[in-house]
Design a protein around this motif. Structure first.
Motif, PDB file in Angstrom:
ATOM      1  N   GLU A 224     -47.537   9.775  59.577  1.00 54.64           N
ATOM      2  CA  GLU A 224     -47.525  11.394  59.756  1.00 54.64           C
ATOM      3  C   GLU A 224     -48.351  11.445  61.219  1.00 54.64           C
ATOM      4  N   MET A 225     -49.697  10.403  61.480  1.00 56.79           N
ATOM      5  CA  MET A 225     -50.126  11.058  62.185  1.00 56.79           C
ATOM      6  C   MET A 225     -49.743  10.660  63.732  1.00 56.79           C
ATOM      7  N   TRP A 393     -59.002  20.494  76.703  1.00 57.89           N
ATOM      8  CA  TRP A 393     -59.701  20.324  75.441  1.00 57.89           C
ATOM      9  C   TRP A 393     -58.075  21.788  74.639  1.00 57.89           C
ATOM     10  N   THR A 394     -57.862  22.307  74.941  1.00 54.37           N
ATOM     11  CA  THR A 394     -56.859  23.514  73.907  1.00 54.37           C
ATOM     12  C   THR A 394     -56.139  22.336  73.542  1.00 54.37           C
ATOM     13  N   ALA A 396     -55.644  19.141  73.692  1.00 51.12           N
ATOM     14  CA  ALA A 396     -55.821  17.958  72.572  1.00 51.12           C
ATOM     15  C   ALA A 396     -56.059  18.405  71.150  1.00 51.12           C
ATOM     16  N   LYS A 397     -56.461  19.833  70.766  1.00 52.02           N
ATOM     17  CA  LYS A 397     -56.846  20.183  69.944  1.00 52.02           C
ATOM     18  C   LYS A 397     -55.597  20.685  69.098  1.00 52.02           C
ATOM     19  N   PHE A 400     -54.212  17.366  67.822  1.00 52.82           N
ATOM     20  CA  PHE A 400     -54.763  17.207  66.388  1.00 52.82           C
ATOM     21  C   PHE A 400     -54.821  17.879  65.712  1.00 52.82           C
ATOM     22  N   SER A 401     -54.661  18.907  65.429  1.00 55.14           N
ATOM     23  CA  SER A 401     -54.109  19.826  64.134  1.00 55.14           C
ATOM     24  C   SER A 401     -52.444  19.484  63.992  1.00 55.14           C
ATOM     25  N   MET A 403     -51.825  16.778  63.582  1.00 54.61           N
ATOM     26  CA  MET A 403     -51.675  15.391  63.158  1.00 54.61           C
ATOM     27  C   MET A 403     -51.186  14.966  61.166  1.00 54.61           C
TER      28      MET A 403
ATOM     29  N   GLN B 342     -57.009  10.598  56.284  1.00 52.62           N
ATOM     30  CA  GLN B 342     -56.225  11.866  57.777  1.00 52.62           C
ATOM     31  C   GLN B 342     -56.900  13.458  57.539  1.00 52.62           C
ATOM     32  N   ILE B 345     -59.792  12.756  59.464  1.00 53.02           N
ATOM     33  CA  ILE B 345     -60.091  12.538  60.251  1.00 53.02           C
ATOM     34  C   ILE B 345     -59.481  13.967  61.516  1.00 53.02           C
ATOM     35  N   LYS B 346     -58.788  14.173  61.339  1.00 57.82           N
ATOM     36  CA  LYS B 346     -58.026  15.511  61.919  1.00 57.82           C
ATOM     37  C   LYS B 346     -58.803  16.756  61.967  1.00 57.82           C
ATOM     38  N   PHE B 349     -61.894  16.094  64.618  1.00 66.61           N
ATOM     39  CA  PHE B 349     -61.625  15.946  65.993  1.00 66.61           C
ATOM     40  C   PHE B 349     -61.180  16.836  66.348  1.00 66.61           C
ATOM     41  N   THR B 350     -60.579  17.611  65.340  1.00 63.29           N
ATOM     42  CA  THR B 350     -59.841  19.510  65.526  1.00 63.29           C
ATOM     43  C   THR B 350     -61.556  20.093  65.859  1.00 63.29           C
ATOM     44  N   ALA B 353     -62.743  19.419  69.756  1.00 64.08           N
ATOM     45  CA  ALA B 353     -61.937  19.771  70.400  1.00 64.08           C
ATOM     46  C   ALA B 353     -62.278  21.511  71.147  1.00 64.08           C
ATOM     47  N   GLU B 354     -62.281  22.041  69.498  1.00 71.80           N
ATOM     48  CA  GLU B 354     -63.125  23.200  68.861  1.00 71.80           C
ATOM     49  C   GLU B 354     -64.732  23.640  70.109  1.00 71.80           C
ATOM     50  N   ASN B 356     -65.869  21.954  72.358  1.00 73.87           N
ATOM     51  CA  ASN B 356     -65.782  21.612  73.578  1.00 73.87           C
ATOM     52  C   ASN B 356     -64.759  22.702  74.479  1.00 73.87           C
ATOM     53  N   ILE B 357     -63.576  23.569  74.216  1.00 71.18           N
ATOM     54  CA  ILE B 357     -63.671  24.041  74.613  1.00 71.18           C
ATOM     55  C   ILE B 357     -64.369  25.467  74.558  1.00 71.18           C
ATOM     56  N   TYR B 360     -66.926  25.006  77.468  1.00 71.56           N
ATOM     57  CA  TYR B 360     -66.669  25.392  79.090  1.00 71.56           C
ATOM     58  C   TYR B 360     -66.231  27.002  78.680  1.00 71.56           C
TER      59      TYR B 360
END
Lengths: 403, 374
Positions: A224-225, A393-394, A396-397, A400-401, A403, B342, B345-346, B349-350, B353-354, B356-357, B360
């Motif tokens: 799935e991921m 990063w947007t 990437a986010k 990630f979401s 996954m 899952q 980890i998800k 990492f989310t 990312a948040e 980092n956004i 910036y």
């Protein structure tokens, strides 16, 4: 490439190419150097069309020769500096090698900038040697050396001596000297720390690139991921490689600051010339005063000052009135000459101060304008960096979401 | 839903455990709340150690009260983990934070170390509480509720150290055998575990490295900003612009610090926990293989008629049940673990990312203000 705004109104100058060359140097040994193509175009005012009028190749040492010549012949001018000879304030990625293509490219831009500064300077742009530099490829070096400018140059020792011994320099120049010392010190410090900051920033971005590889390998075992990991990994790679362009742009900003770091030295050169002239003037005045005194003593017979002649006269007998008359006459001639010289030196000195100060005012305005532009462009660069960051990063986010 | 239907009296057959998996992690059904806080240093003549306060709030009938407060030290957690592994050899027991940190810290009782450990211990207990089987373990209950002296005496019960050591030696020999006859699905599982372990370890290292680089970047920036202020002292016409740049750099510094703390709160602990989990998983795999090997050796003995066949047949019957139980327990728990992994980890990492956004976005605002000033 910008249009010259003073005398050579219709001229455009550009350093358009750089080429590696091999040749033989003065000691007949093989050497590799870079040559730069200088193109001059005249622009038709009516339709803006430009026509190539001159194109020749020059190497860095010829630029140096031109600048040294200008320094000697225009001591009252703040002569624009050349880009650095060797890469300094380097952060780890940049090669300090003069043959490195990035360094060569930045130097090309720096040399073009130098020529544009000279061409837009109200006084320097009229110089014949400068004109020949742009137009006469062969024999130019010989022509410059024939002017004998090296002989006219003030010796460093003389200048140093003057700096320490001058009694009444113009206060404005003393202040200017202090200012240029401070400018040099603060910009050096800033460039050093900037290089370290760049190094660290590079580290942060590049380590993220490792995520890309590992995510990709990991995605192979995930059902799935898997997709999310894989595409997120790709964005991490994009993020990591984005730093290269960002730091390349910052190098150009650093170059703008470096130009003013080197301008500080040019300012000091003008101050030194003033000190030299002032010292010369003071020495001449002192010499004149002592001669006048000698003359007076001889005329009245009183000896107030020590002189060798006076001593020997005392020891070996008085001189005849005729001898004395002769000496007085010589001194009077010398005093006359001296007074003329002092007058002209004074005039020269005042002219120098007036002209130098006019150029310094011009320089100050240019400096304030340029540095402000540079600092604001730095902020704009940061904005661009942030925008890229937000985008990556947007993306990437999102991966990630999912996954 | 009758809470008491999940009492420990219920037979832990494979089927019932699968049913339990469906209800895990639903907040409405949570009836056990645990917090770990207030680390305290204790000094005796022999040693110095830290205890943590553990507060438990519950509505379960089998608990004598609805609130408990006890103090436990790391050794007690180790004991609990050991007991859980013993009772449920093929369940995925949550990992404990390491005994020592290998690199960097020499001082065991460094504040950061204690805080990191406290958070990990809190996670450990809550993961047990959320686990459909482990949450009803008797030793777990004792751990949460018993006073210090009660715990000591409870610990003394059970198989002695010597017999446990003897078991270990046999077990290692057995597990080698169990690998050979491992069923296909467990081969796949093992393969996954190996690769996952490699990758999560790398991610752990990368994440730590990022933290370190950001720290160094922030330190350099702290020196960078003030130089512009210094410069402004000799430039009348550039004071505003220079001070503007200095203030931007300063705020960038603060934003970086925030980003770092986000990293150390969300991402680093999660990734590190899964590094420890991957070690756990390899242990679970080994234990499964051991159980399988026990069966295989008896079957082999029967084939060569080495001993009393009737007795052997009876033993084999029991072992076959044991193997089936163990395999099913692991399968069910594996699915549950993967699902949680899952999500974790998800989520981690989310969040990164948040962060980092957000980082910036903060900086861009300042730079825009800066560039408008002319």
């Amino acid at each position: 490439m910008t249009e010259n705004n003073f005398w050579l109104k219709k001229i455009e100058i550009s350093v358009s190419e750089a080429e590696k060359r091999t040749g033989r140097n003065a000691m007949n040994m093989q050497e590799t150097y870079t040559a730069y193509l200088i193109e001059t175009r005249s622009v038709d005012h009516t339709d803006g069309q430009s026509v190539l009028t001159d194109s020749l190749w020059r190497r860095y040492s010829e630029f140096e020769l031109l600048r040294n010549y200008l320094l000697v012949y225009y001591p009252h001018v703040v002569v624009p500096p050349l880009p650095e000879k060797r890469a300094e304030f380097v952060w780890h990625k940049l090669s300090a090698d003069n043959m490195d293509p990035d360094f060569v490219e930045r130097r090309r831009i720096g040399l073009e900038n130098f020529l544009l500064r000279v061409a837009s300077h109200p006084i320097l742009c009229r110089d014949k040697i400068f004109y020949l530099f742009l137009t006469q490829e062969g024999n130019w070096k010989e022509t410059v050396n024939e002017t004998g400018f090296q002989l006219k140059a003030d010796s460093r020792l003389k200048a140093l001596n003057a700096t320490f011994r001058v009694k009444n320099p113009d206060k404005r120049f003393t202040e200017l000297k202090h200012y240029s010392d401070e400018l040099q010190s603060v910009i050096s410090h800033l460039l050093r720390v900037r290089a370290r900051v760049a190094d660290r920033l590079y580290g942060v971005y590049k380590v993220h690139g490792n995520y890309g590889r590992v995510f990709s390998e990991w995605s192979a075992i995930e059902k799935e991921m898997g997709d999310g990991l894989q595409s997120a990994g790709h964005h991490m790679d994009v993020y990591a490689s984005s730093i290269d362009d960002i730091l390349e742009d910052e190098e150009h900003y650093a170059d703008q600051l470096k130009e003013y770091l080197f301008y500080a030295e040019a300012l000091r050169a003008v101050c030194r010339k003033h000190e030299l002239m002032q010292y010369d003037l003071e020495m001449a005045a002192q010499d004149l005063a002592s001669k006048k005194q000698q003359c007076e003593e001889l005329a009245t017979g009183t000896v107030r000052t020590f002189s060798l002649k006076g001593m020997t006269t005392k020891l070996f007998g008085q001189e005849t009135p005729e001898q004395r008359e002769a000496r007085i006459k010589v001194l009077e001639e010398q005093i006359n000459e001296g007074e003329q010289q002092l007058k002209s030196k004074n005039l020269e000195g005042r002219e120098f101060v007036k002209n130098a100060w006019a150029d310094i005012e011009r320089f100050k305005e240019q400096k304030n304008h340029d540095l402000k532009e540079a600092l604001i462009s730095y902020a704009v660069m940061q904005i661009s960096m942030c925008k890229k960051g937000i985008q990556v990063w947007t993306n990437a986010k999102e991966c990630f979401s999912k996954m | 839903m009758d809470m008491n239907s999940f009492s420990p009296m219920m037979p832990t057959s494979p089927l019932s455990m699968i049913n339990q998996v469906k209800f895990e992690d639903e907040p409405d059904l949570k009836d056990l709340f645990i917090t770990v806080d207030e680390p305290e240093s204790h000094v005796t003549t022999i040693e110095t150690f830290i205890t943590y306060r553990i507060i438990t709030k519950t509505s379960r009938g089998e608990f004598d009260s609805s609130e408990f407060e006890v103090r436990r030290r790391y050794q007690d957690f180790l004991w609990l983990k050991g007991k859980l592994e013993e009772a449920h050899p093929t369940l995925i027991i949550p990992p404990l934070p390491e005994k020592f940190i290998v690199k960097g810290m020499v001082e065991r009782f460094n504040d950061d170390f204690i805080e990191t450990r406290r958070k990990a211990l809190h996670k450990f207990l809550n993961r047990i509480a959320d686990h459909p089987t482990l949450t009803f373990n008797e030793d777990f209950k004792v751990f949460l509720t018993a006073q210090a002296w009660e715990l000591s005496s409870h610990k003394k019960q059970g198989p002695g150290l010597l017999s446990r050591m003897g078991q270990t030696v046999r077990a290692v020999a057995m597990s080698m055998r169990g690998v050979k006859s491992r069923p296909e699905e467990f081969m796949e599982m093992n393969n996954f575990i190996e690769i996952f372990s490699q990758k999560i370890n790398l991610i752990d290292k990368i994440s730590q490295r990022i933290y370190k680089e950001e720290r160094e970047y922030s330190d350099e920036m702290k020196e960078y900003g003030p130089i512009h202020v210094l410069w402004s002292a000799s430039e009348e016409d550039l004071v505003d612009t220079l001070k503007g740049v200095a203030s931007c750099i300063d705020k960038c510094c603060k934003a970086t610090e925030k980003r770092m703390s986000g990293l150390s709160e969300a991402l680093l602990p999660v990734v590190h926990e899964y590094v420890l989990y991957s070690e756990m998983l390899m242990g679970v795999m080994k234990r499964r293989d051991q159980i399988q090997a026990e069966l295989d050796s008896k079957v082999e003995a029967l084939t060569y008629k080495k001993a009393d066949t009737d007795l052997l047949t009876e033993e084999i019957g029991k072992l076959e049940d044991k193997v089936e139980c163990a395999n099913n327990a692991l399968k069910a728990d594996w699915e549950r673990w993967k699902h949680n992994m899952q999500n974790d980890i998800k989520s981690a990492f989310t969040d990164m990312a948040e962060e980092n956004i957000h980082y910036y976005e903060q900086i861009i605002l300042l730079q825009v203000i800066m560039s408008i000033r002319r």
